[in-house]
Motif scaffolding. Structure first.
Motif, PDB file in Angstrom:
ATOM      1  N   ILE A  54       8.516  -4.150  -4.991  1.00  0.00           N
ATOM      2  CA  ILE A  54       9.266  -2.837  -5.149  1.00  0.00           C
ATOM      3  C   ILE A  54       9.347  -2.059  -6.174  1.00  0.00           C
ATOM      4  CG2 ILE A  54      11.776  -2.044  -4.801  1.00  0.00           C
ATOM      5  CD1 ILE A  54      12.193  -4.663  -3.274  1.00  0.00           C
ATOM      6  N   GLY A  55       9.520  -2.542  -7.415  1.00  0.00           N
ATOM      7  CA  GLY A  55       9.479  -1.795  -8.721  1.00  0.00           C
ATOM      8  C   GLY A  55       8.592  -0.922  -9.007  1.00  0.00           C
ATOM      9  N   HIS A  56       7.388  -0.865  -8.571  1.00  0.00           N
ATOM     10  CA  HIS A  56       6.269   0.245  -8.988  1.00  0.00           C
ATOM     11  C   HIS A  56       5.944   1.301  -8.002  1.00  0.00           C
ATOM     12  CE1 HIS A  56       5.665  -2.360 -12.224  1.00  0.00           C
ATOM     13  NE2 HIS A  56       5.460  -3.640 -11.686  1.00  0.00           N
ATOM     14  N   LYS A  60       1.064  -1.174   0.077  1.00  0.00           N
ATOM     15  CA  LYS A  60      -0.073  -0.029   0.083  1.00  0.00           C
ATOM     16  C   LYS A  60       0.754   1.426  -0.019  1.00  0.00           C
ATOM     17  CE  LYS A  60      -3.955  -1.985   2.195  1.00  0.00           C
ATOM     18  NZ  LYS A  60      -4.735  -2.057   3.515  1.00  0.00           N
ATOM     19  N   ALA A  61       2.169   1.314   0.397  1.00  0.00           N
ATOM     20  CA  ALA A  61       2.838   2.479   0.467  1.00  0.00           C
ATOM     21  C   ALA A  61       3.469   2.843  -0.810  1.00  0.00           C
ATOM     22  CB  ALA A  61       4.013   2.059   1.575  1.00  0.00           C
ATOM     23  N   ASP A  62       3.353   4.241  -1.090  1.00  0.00           N
ATOM     24  CA  ASP A  62       4.099   4.846  -2.059  1.00  0.00           C
ATOM     25  C   ASP A  62       5.545   4.962  -2.104  1.00  0.00           C
ATOM     26  OD1 ASP A  62       3.434   6.689  -0.452  1.00  0.00           O
ATOM     27  OD2 ASP A  62       2.657   8.175  -2.238  1.00  0.00           O
ATOM     28  N   THR A  63       5.907   5.003  -0.881  1.00  0.00           N
ATOM     29  CA  THR A  63       7.457   5.107  -0.612  1.00  0.00           C
ATOM     30  C   THR A  63       7.851   4.135   0.159  1.00  0.00           C
ATOM     31  OG1 THR A  63       7.269   7.686  -0.888  1.00  0.00           O
ATOM     32  CG2 THR A  63       9.181   6.763   0.371  1.00  0.00           C
ATOM     33  N   LYS A  79       8.676   6.280  -4.935  1.00  0.00           N
ATOM     34  CA  LYS A  79       9.975   6.482  -4.547  1.00  0.00           C
ATOM     35  C   LYS A  79      10.652   5.274  -3.702  1.00  0.00           C
ATOM     36  CE  LYS A  79      10.554  11.231  -4.576  1.00  0.00           C
ATOM     37  NZ  LYS A  79      11.565  12.318  -4.957  1.00  0.00           N
ATOM     38  N   VAL A  80      11.676   5.122  -3.718  1.00  0.00           N
ATOM     39  CA  VAL A  80      12.406   4.051  -3.166  1.00  0.00           C
ATOM     40  C   VAL A  80      13.655   4.532  -2.636  1.00  0.00           C
ATOM     41  CG1 VAL A  80      13.460   1.712  -3.454  1.00  0.00           C
ATOM     42  CG2 VAL A  80      11.398   2.115  -4.681  1.00  0.00           C
ATOM     43  N   TYR A  81      13.822   4.278  -1.409  1.00  0.00           N
ATOM     44  CA  TYR A  81      15.119   4.851  -0.574  1.00  0.00           C
ATOM     45  C   TYR A  81      15.860   3.700   0.069  1.00  0.00           C
ATOM     46  CZ  TYR A  81      13.044   9.534  -0.655  1.00  0.00           C
ATOM     47  OH  TYR A  81      12.814  10.769  -1.209  1.00  0.00           O
ATOM     48  N   LEU A  82      17.185   3.897  -0.276  1.00  0.00           N
ATOM     49  CA  LEU A  82      18.215   2.918   0.154  1.00  0.00           C
ATOM     50  C   LEU A  82      18.805   3.375   1.561  1.00  0.00           C
ATOM     51  CD1 LEU A  82      19.817   0.086  -1.583  1.00  0.00           C
ATOM     52  CD2 LEU A  82      21.340   1.482  -0.310  1.00  0.00           C
ATOM     53  N   ILE A  83      18.945   2.524   2.519  1.00  0.00           N
ATOM     54  CA  ILE A  83      19.576   2.776   3.735  1.00  0.00           C
ATOM     55  C   ILE A  83      20.591   1.992   3.945  1.00  0.00           C
ATOM     56  CG2 ILE A  83      19.487   2.901   6.117  1.00  0.00           C
ATOM     57  CD1 ILE A  83      16.387   3.061   5.871  1.00  0.00           C
ATOM     58  N   ASN A 112       9.431   3.798  11.079  1.00  0.00           N
ATOM     59  CA  ASN A 112       9.260   3.397   9.780  1.00  0.00           C
ATOM     60  C   ASN A 112       9.454   1.835   9.415  1.00  0.00           C
ATOM     61  OD1 ASN A 112       8.044   5.684   8.533  1.00  0.00           O
ATOM     62  ND2 ASN A 112      10.007   6.403   8.809  1.00  0.00           N
ATOM     63  N   LYS A 113       9.638   1.046  10.608  1.00  0.00           N
ATOM     64  CA  LYS A 113      10.141  -0.225  10.481  1.00  0.00           C
ATOM     65  C   LYS A 113       9.199  -1.121   9.735  1.00  0.00           C
ATOM     66  CE  LYS A 113       9.018  -1.563  15.060  1.00  0.00           C
ATOM     67  NZ  LYS A 113       9.531  -1.935  16.349  1.00  0.00           N
ATOM     68  N   ASP A 114       8.042  -0.618   9.579  1.00  0.00           N
ATOM     69  CA  ASP A 114       7.080  -1.592   8.883  1.00  0.00           C
ATOM     70  C   ASP A 114       7.145  -1.468   7.414  1.00  0.00           C
ATOM     71  OD1 ASP A 114       5.824  -2.625  11.008  1.00  0.00           O
ATOM     72  OD2 ASP A 114       4.194  -0.997  11.052  1.00  0.00           O
ATOM     73  N   ILE A 115       7.569  -0.474   6.906  1.00  0.00           N
ATOM     74  CA  ILE A 115       7.853  -0.165   5.385  1.00  0.00           C
ATOM     75  C   ILE A 115       9.364  -0.317   4.892  1.00  0.00           C
ATOM     76  CG2 ILE A 115       5.701   0.806   4.905  1.00  0.00           C
ATOM     77  CD1 ILE A 115       7.185   3.497   5.111  1.00  0.00           C
ATOM     78  N   ILE A 116      10.266  -0.758   5.931  1.00  0.00           N
ATOM     79  CA  ILE A 116      11.644  -1.000   5.620  1.00  0.00           C
ATOM     80  C   ILE A 116      11.982  -2.424   5.356  1.00  0.00           C
ATOM     81  CG2 ILE A 116      13.956  -0.977   6.541  1.00  0.00           C
ATOM     82  CD1 ILE A 116      13.329   1.585   8.357  1.00  0.00           C
ATOM     83  N   ILE A 117      12.403  -2.567   3.968  1.00  0.00           N
ATOM     84  CA  ILE A 117      12.417  -3.990   3.394  1.00  0.00           C
ATOM     85  C   ILE A 117      14.013  -4.360   3.781  1.00  0.00           C
ATOM     86  CG2 ILE A 117      12.781  -5.300   1.349  1.00  0.00           C
ATOM     87  CD1 ILE A 117      10.553  -3.627   0.193  1.00  0.00           C
TER      88      ILE A 117
END
Length: 148
Positions: free
Chosen positions: A113-115, A25-28, A118-122, A91-96
């Motif tokens: 992940i692909g759609h 459901k998340a867009d980021t 925004k995708v951020y990398l930690i 944000n641990k629920d949306i950190i992969i």
């Protein structure tokens, strides 16, 4: 002393884990990267700033040699930002994480992940005492290593 022990036994313990529905459901979303044998890091060190890019590669499945690549490039994904370290807990629920990603095959992981907008990398290397650095990345593709 016995009273404290008695109270501690009845405090409910909840184990929080990543929820696939929240991630869908998340867009980021945020991807946690820790360098090891299944998570590689490559960089292009050209003199021009516009050509400098970083590749973060995840091995999805060791038996099939499937890989997913994230790219941070200054022209494609210029955004870098700093957040407080408490951002990880909020944000641990949306950190992969890598363990979560390997539960899926290559197609399902790409769909998950692909759609996203925004995708951020930690990168674990970029976590300091009080802050973390977030890099905007693009999923440039998933590929299987050829057998030669």
């Amino acid at each position: 002393m016995k009273i404290y022990l008695f109270i501690c036994l009845f405090i409910p313990i909840t184990i929080l884990s990543q929820n696939a529905e929240k991630i869908k459901k998340a867009d980021t979303i945020y991807v946690f990267f820790k360098r090891d044998k299944n998570q590689f890091f490559e960089k292009n060190n050209r003199i021009e700033l516009g050509n400098l890019n970083y590749n973060y590669i995840f091995r999805i499945n060791e038996t099939s040699q499937s890989f997913m690549t994230f790219v941070h490039h200054y022209r494609l994904t210029p955004e870098e930002r700093r957040e407080r370290k408490s951002f990880l807990k909020k944000n641990k629920d949306i950190i992969i994480t890598y363990d979560f990603l390997t539960k899926y095959n290559l197609g399902e992981a790409t769909e998950l992940i692909g759609h996203k907008k925004k995708v951020y990398l930690i990168d674990k290397e970029d976590i300091s005492w009080f802050s973390i650095k977030l890099l905007e990345v693009k999923v440039i593709g998933t590929w299987k290593q050829s057998i030669e």
